[in-house]
Design a protein around this motif. Structure first.
Motif, PDB file in Angstrom:
ATOM      1  N   LEU A 143      -6.328  -4.458  -8.143  1.00  0.00           N
ATOM      2  CA  LEU A 143      -5.230  -4.067  -8.078  1.00  0.00           C
ATOM      3  C   LEU A 143      -4.163  -5.276  -8.026  1.00  0.00           C
ATOM      4  O   LEU A 143      -4.251  -5.937  -8.553  1.00  0.00           O
ATOM      5  N   PHE A 144      -3.247  -3.914  -7.578  1.00  0.00           N
ATOM      6  CA  PHE A 144      -1.918  -4.858  -7.715  1.00  0.00           C
ATOM      7  C   PHE A 144      -0.605  -4.467  -6.351  1.00  0.00           C
ATOM      8  O   PHE A 144      -0.869  -3.483  -5.590  1.00  0.00           O
ATOM      9  N   ALA A 145      -0.080  -5.742  -6.083  1.00  0.00           N
ATOM     10  CA  ALA A 145       0.494  -5.674  -5.250  1.00  0.00           C
ATOM     11  C   ALA A 145       2.200  -4.573  -5.513  1.00  0.00           C
ATOM     12  O   ALA A 145       2.219  -4.871  -6.415  1.00  0.00           O
ATOM     13  N   CYS A 146       2.370  -4.067  -4.611  1.00  0.00           N
ATOM     14  CA  CYS A 146       3.571  -3.065  -4.536  1.00  0.00           C
ATOM     15  C   CYS A 146       4.860  -2.809  -3.059  1.00  0.00           C
ATOM     16  O   CYS A 146       4.356  -3.294  -1.893  1.00  0.00           O
ATOM     17  N   ASN A 147       5.784  -3.793  -3.387  1.00  0.00           N
ATOM     18  CA  ASN A 147       7.107  -3.603  -2.993  1.00  0.00           C
ATOM     19  C   ASN A 147       8.152  -2.286  -2.821  1.00  0.00           C
ATOM     20  O   ASN A 147       9.209  -2.703  -1.611  1.00  0.00           O
ATOM     21  N   CYS A 148       7.530  -1.171  -3.895  1.00  0.00           N
ATOM     22  CA  CYS A 148       8.407  -0.839  -3.309  1.00  0.00           C
ATOM     23  C   CYS A 148       8.695   0.543  -2.345  1.00  0.00           C
ATOM     24  O   CYS A 148       7.892   0.816  -1.505  1.00  0.00           O
ATOM     25  N   SER A 149       9.555   0.887  -1.807  1.00  0.00           N
ATOM     26  CA  SER A 149      10.461   2.516  -0.673  1.00  0.00           C
ATOM     27  C   SER A 149       9.902   3.284  -1.239  1.00  0.00           C
ATOM     28  O   SER A 149       9.937   3.555  -2.433  1.00  0.00           O
ATOM     29  N   ARG A 150       9.348   4.300  -0.460  1.00  0.00           N
ATOM     30  CA  ARG A 150       9.433   5.267  -0.635  1.00  0.00           C
ATOM     31  C   ARG A 150      11.087   6.401  -0.933  1.00  0.00           C
ATOM     32  O   ARG A 150      11.065   6.948  -2.354  1.00  0.00           O
ATOM     33  N   ALA A 151      12.555   5.666  -0.672  1.00  0.00           N
ATOM     34  CA  ALA A 151      12.900   6.061  -0.967  1.00  0.00           C
ATOM     35  C   ALA A 151      13.281   5.523  -1.998  1.00  0.00           C
ATOM     36  O   ALA A 151      13.601   6.480  -3.537  1.00  0.00           O
TER      37      ALA A 151
END
Length: 197
Positions: free
Chosen positions: A9-17
């Motif tokens: 697992l890794f965390a992601c804070n990217c938005s769809r935009a």
């Protein structure tokens, strides 16, 4: 299950935009893969580290297939920002819990099947790879739109609650395919579908 998946697992804070700006195909480009964002950070989704491993898929109509994750499923989400499991994980968990051994779904979910087989390949003792899959062409509603629960189509569960028998539902599906002959079970419906292809 999550305990076994934690190393992947890794965390992601990217938005769809943001993803749309970084990827012309719309596929997640792995932006957060090496950022070491804590899994318990606020407002993050959990993604799975993926690779190009060969996955075995048992199919009803084509026999065994060797597949890999499609590009648009690389680093797919298994926990959404709101903390709830994503479709790939929850669907797999349900199927494993209930011992499902035949899954029939639309061709548009072939990538999801690959993702679920990928997750299962990381789980010790998983028997999910023994499941048989049948991916049918999409069935359209009378108005030509996609026939799906998410689009408001009547579900099989609703029809059963309204007193329709399994045979009634197979007959209705056959009529939607344009058939006039009697269809009483899923095998006859599958055979009919192949005749009409």
């Amino acid at each position: 299950m999550l305990g076994q998946l934690r190393p992947y697992l890794f965390a992601c804070n990217c938005s769809r935009a943001q993803i749309a700006r970084e990827s012309t195909s719309g596929a997640y480009p792995g932006t957060c893969l090496h950022k070491s964002i804590p899994l318990d950070a606020p407002d993050v989704s959990w993604r799975l580290k993926t690779d190009d491993r060969l996955l075995k898929m048992k199919t009803y109509d084509q026999g065994p297939l060797d597949i890999v994750l499609p590009d648009d499923m690389q680093y797919f989400i298994i926990r959404k920002r709101d903390g709830f499991p994503a479709y790939q994980l929850s669907s797999l968990a349900d199927d494993m819990l209930f011992g499902v051994d035949l899954i029939v779904r639309g061709q548009d979910l072939f990538g999801s099947t690959a993702a679920q087989l990928f997750i299962a390949s990381l789980l010790a003792g998983s028997k999910f790879a023994d499941t048989t899959f049948y991916h049918h062409a999409l069935i359209n509603a009378v108005d030509g739109g996609k026939l799906s629960k998410s689009a408001g189509a009547t579900s099989v569960q609703y029809l059963r609650e309204e007193g329709k028998s399994a045979a009634d539902i197979y007959e209705a599906a056959a009529r939607m395919l344009g058939a006039k002959q009697c269809v009483r079970n899923w095998k006859e419906l599958a055979a009919l579908y192949h005749q009409l292809k």
